[in-house]
Design a protein around this motif. Structure first.
Motif, PDB file in Angstrom:
ATOM      1  N   ASN A 186     110.609  18.775 -39.826  1.00 47.34           N
ATOM      2  CA  ASN A 186     110.293  17.347 -39.866  1.00 47.34           C
ATOM      3  C   ASN A 186     110.005  16.857 -41.274  1.00 47.34           C
ATOM      4  N   ASN A 187     110.501  15.668 -41.564  1.00 45.60           N
ATOM      5  CA  ASN A 187     110.055  14.962 -42.759  1.00 45.60           C
ATOM      6  C   ASN A 187     108.974  13.982 -42.323  1.00 45.60           C
ATOM      7  N   LYS A 195     109.272  20.827 -44.806  1.00 43.05           N
ATOM      8  CA  LYS A 195     109.682  20.552 -43.432  1.00 43.05           C
ATOM      9  C   LYS A 195     108.752  21.187 -42.397  1.00 43.05           C
ATOM     10  N   GLU A 196     108.058  22.242 -42.780  1.00 41.52           N
ATOM     11  CA  GLU A 196     107.260  22.996 -41.802  1.00 41.52           C
ATOM     12  C   GLU A 196     105.841  22.440 -41.635  1.00 41.52           C
ATOM     13  N   SER A 197     105.307  21.837 -42.686  1.00 40.35           N
ATOM     14  CA  SER A 197     103.907  21.388 -42.653  1.00 40.35           C
ATOM     15  C   SER A 197     103.571  20.455 -41.489  1.00 40.35           C
ATOM     16  N   PRO A 198     104.401  19.441 -41.191  1.00 42.91           N
ATOM     17  CA  PRO A 198     104.021  18.540 -40.097  1.00 42.91           C
ATOM     18  C   PRO A 198     103.743  19.284 -38.788  1.00 42.91           C
ATOM     19  N   ALA A 199     104.583  20.266 -38.462  1.00 44.14           N
ATOM     20  CA  ALA A 199     104.385  20.995 -37.204  1.00 44.14           C
ATOM     21  C   ALA A 199     103.129  21.860 -37.254  1.00 44.14           C
ATOM     22  N   GLU A 200     102.745  22.285 -38.471  1.00 42.60           N
ATOM     23  CA  GLU A 200     101.554  23.123 -38.583  1.00 42.60           C
ATOM     24  C   GLU A 200     100.282  22.281 -38.561  1.00 42.60           C
ATOM     25  N   PRO A 203     105.464  14.970 -29.472  1.00 40.84           N
ATOM     26  CA  PRO A 203     104.531  15.760 -30.299  1.00 40.84           C
ATOM     27  C   PRO A 203     104.106  14.973 -31.544  1.00 40.84           C
ATOM     28  N   ASN A 204     102.915  15.295 -32.044  1.00 39.56           N
ATOM     29  CA  ASN A 204     102.374  14.561 -33.196  1.00 39.56           C
ATOM     30  C   ASN A 204     103.315  14.570 -34.395  1.00 39.56           C
ATOM     31  N   GLN A 205     103.932  15.734 -34.660  1.00 39.26           N
ATOM     32  CA  GLN A 205     104.773  15.840 -35.853  1.00 39.26           C
ATOM     33  C   GLN A 205     106.035  14.990 -35.759  1.00 39.26           C
ATOM     34  N   ASN A 206     106.352  14.521 -34.571  1.00 35.60           N
ATOM     35  CA  ASN A 206     107.518  13.660 -34.411  1.00 35.60           C
ATOM     36  C   ASN A 206     107.147  12.177 -34.392  1.00 35.60           C
ATOM     37  N   GLY A 207     105.879  11.880 -34.665  1.00 38.89           N
ATOM     38  CA  GLY A 207     105.486  10.482 -34.815  1.00 38.89           C
ATOM     39  C   GLY A 207     104.691   9.911 -33.663  1.00 38.89           C
ATOM     40  N   ALA A 208     103.968  10.770 -32.955  1.00 35.73           N
ATOM     41  CA  ALA A 208     103.153  10.307 -31.831  1.00 35.73           C
ATOM     42  C   ALA A 208     102.117   9.291 -32.326  1.00 35.73           C
ATOM     43  N   PRO A 209     101.711   8.375 -31.471  1.00 34.77           N
ATOM     44  CA  PRO A 209     102.169   8.225 -30.084  1.00 34.77           C
ATOM     45  C   PRO A 209     103.349   7.265 -29.943  1.00 34.77           C
TER      46      PRO A 209
END
Lengths: 321, 238
Positions: free
Chosen positions: A84-85, A93-98, A222-228
């Motif tokens: 994710n950006n 790219k990995e930080s948002p998911a972490e 998911p939060n890393q994809n721009g929730a909510p």
């Protein structure tokens, strides 16, 4: 001496499902649930979204198939949620998911709706989400020349805008992401001008392709994809699809968007996917679909020319990139 | 079956009787450093085979090899300053190997871009090199590394004689090129390239500083020499 007595409670490691298999099974279930998106029955997905305790990944019931979906193979859930950006959580790219699942609190959530409309107000998220949610499988093309196919769950932005009753002065819509360095630690450094701002011309915002997404793969976003709540404009480069929206403002003048502000010669306001207009530093003619080895040709307007080309009929897309 | 003992091992068998520091460096330290320098590649291969390179493995490969090319370039440039400051003369014996590893990782970086990313589409690569400043700079730096690698053998050092060192000063330019290449690549977050730029600046300014001191000393000697050659004032002046 420590003696380990084997009890019935100890599960032999041989019986624990291998994580890879387990994840594959999740992917399989997701794929199956995608296929089984049915007409509304029982509790609606939107009911679940109204709960303050909703978790990313919870299944959204009663999502109906929306129009304009591609039949291309969706990118894996793992790739969509780990690549994710989202600079608010770090620039790799990995930080948002972490980070995002730990720090961002997408409930309760409110959105300020203001500007040139008859009904300005601060809305609770649940008041913005309609009863029926649609699944839209869209191509997603990043300005960095990679792409995905993402099964979004959401609703047309046009439906929402009509409710706010925009005045004749409303020529553009400006969206703003949450600004809270505690929830979004990436904002502690001034990499970009925070908060993130994006905008659409009114006709772009009203285009039936434009949606606000609240889910992914039939599940809560998911939060890393721009929730909510996030924007999805599939014929534009990914950075236009602003995430975690807290403000929607209707304005007369073209709003400034964050990336255009950061590098005006590299990122424009329109940012329509266009294989003929290169980014100054790399070609936009081809893209790598995440999960594929060979690059593929990038399509004009990301393959949505039929739905959107008319909006730009008299514009020089090299000037308005 | 008779095993033919050749080359390196044979020499080691001959030399192992007396383990001088020279031999210790040659037969123990160098192989260890060599193996250590391969670790980044081994890690990359393991990650690739176990599917841990993330959603975009080609990008991850190109990035990682580029990072290591630049790191080895800086490590190579750090050898001389460290040798002087710590008075560890033996460090210089690792410099060629480290420099060649910088070249090795730069090759992998380029191959990953040309092969995996562009799939050897020569027209696309040519367009990139001409049109895109960050690829122009990166590719030029890579090309400049080639003559240095080619002239790194003992034979070439001898053959080039006095011309060897000026040629190998190209490494300063290549280092600057590599860091600029990194700066041009990032979209907004310049933290990482800034770190590389600072390290490079320190390593290069050390050389300027050392040169200054050398010149001063040389000048001093030269003055002494001149003074020495002057006719001594006679004490028996009339």
């Amino acid at each position: 001496m420590l003696i380990k007595i084997k009890t019935n409670l100890d599960i032999p490691s041989s019986e624990i499902t291998d994580k890879k298999l387990y994840l594959n099974r999740r992917e399989f279930i997701r794929a199956a649930s995608m296929a089984a998106v049915t007409a509304a029955s029982g509790s609606l997905g939107s009911d679940l979204l109204m709960s303050d305790t909703v978790q990313a990944g919870e299944k959204l019931e009663g999502v109906v198939k929306g129009p304009y979906s591609t039949d291309e193979k969706p990118t894996s859930y793992t790739a969509i949620t780990t690549y994710n950006n989202f600079y608010e959580f770090g620039t790799d790219k990995e930080s948002p998911a972490e980070i995002a699942p730990k720090t961002l609190k997408p409930r309760p959530w409110s959105v300020a709706v203001e500007g040139e409309i008859n009904k300005p107000a601060v809305y609770h998220l649940e008041d913005l989400i309609p009863k029926t949610l649609e699944e839209r499988v869209y191509r997603h093309r990043c300005v960095e020349a990679w792409s995905m196919v993402i099964p979004w769950v959401g609703f047309p932005l046009a439906d929402l805008i009509k409710r706010f009753e925009p005045t004749s002065k409303a020529k553009f819509v400006e969206f703003t992401t949450l600004y809270d360095p505690e929830q979004m630690p990436g904002q502690k450094r001034a990499i970009l001008k925070w908060p993130y701002v994006e905008g659409l011309r009114m006709d772009e915002a009203m285009n039936p392709l434009t949606i606000l997404a609240v889910g992914l793969y039939g599940e809560v976003l998911p939060n890393q994809n721009g929730a909510p709540l996030r924007l999805v404009v599939p014929w534009k480069y990914g950075f236009k699809s602003i995430k975690s929206i807290v403000k929607i403002r209707f304005v007369e003048e073209q709003p400034m968007n964050t990336w255009a502000l950061a590098a005006p010669d590299e990122y424009g306001f329109y940012a329509n996917v266009n294989p003929e207009v290169d980014h100054p530093r790399w070609s936009q003619a081809r893209e790598r679909r995440v999960g594929e080895f060979f690059k593929r040709k990038t399509l004009m307007f990301n393959g949505y020319a039929e739905q959107v080309a008319h909006m730009y009929a008299n514009m020089d897309l090299r000037t308005y990139f | 079956m008779k095993i033919k003992v050749t080359g390196y091992y044979k020499q080691w068998m001959r030399d192992k009787g007396s383990m001088t520091r020279n031999r210790w460096i040659q037969y123990v330290a160098k192989p260890i450093v060599f193996a250590a320098c391969l670790i980044p590649l081994v890690i990359l291969i393991i990650k690739a085979l176990t599917g841990h390179l993330g959603a975009n493995p080609i990008e991850a490969t190109t990035r990682s090899m580029g990072d290591w090319a630049l790191r080895f370039l800086l490590i190579t440039l750090a050898v001389t300053p460290l040798k002087h400051l710590l008075k560890w003369d033996w460090l210089i014996r690792f410099r060629r190997m480290l420099g060649l590893f910088a070249f090795f990782y730069a090759c992998l970086h380029f191959l990953s871009y040309a092969g995996l990313d562009q799939f050897f589409a020569l027209d696309e690569i040519t367009k990139d090199v001409i049109k895109r400043p960050f690829i122009t700079v990166g590719f030029t730096s890579f090309l400049l590394l080639i003559p240095l690698a080619v002239t790194s053998t003992n034979k070439m050092i001898k053959r080039l004689g006095k011309r060897w060192q000026p040629l190998h000063r190209l490494i300063y330019l290549i280092g600057i090129g590599g860091v600029i290449h990194y700066f041009q690549l990032v979209k907004a977050d310049t933290r990482n390239p800034t770190i590389y730029a600072i390290v490079l600046a320190i390593l290069l300014s050390y050389r300027l500083w050392a040169k200054g001191i050398q010149n001063k000393r040389a000048g001093y000697k030269y003055d002494r020499l001149k003074i020495g050659n002057l006719p001594r004032p006679s004490s028996k002046q009339p």
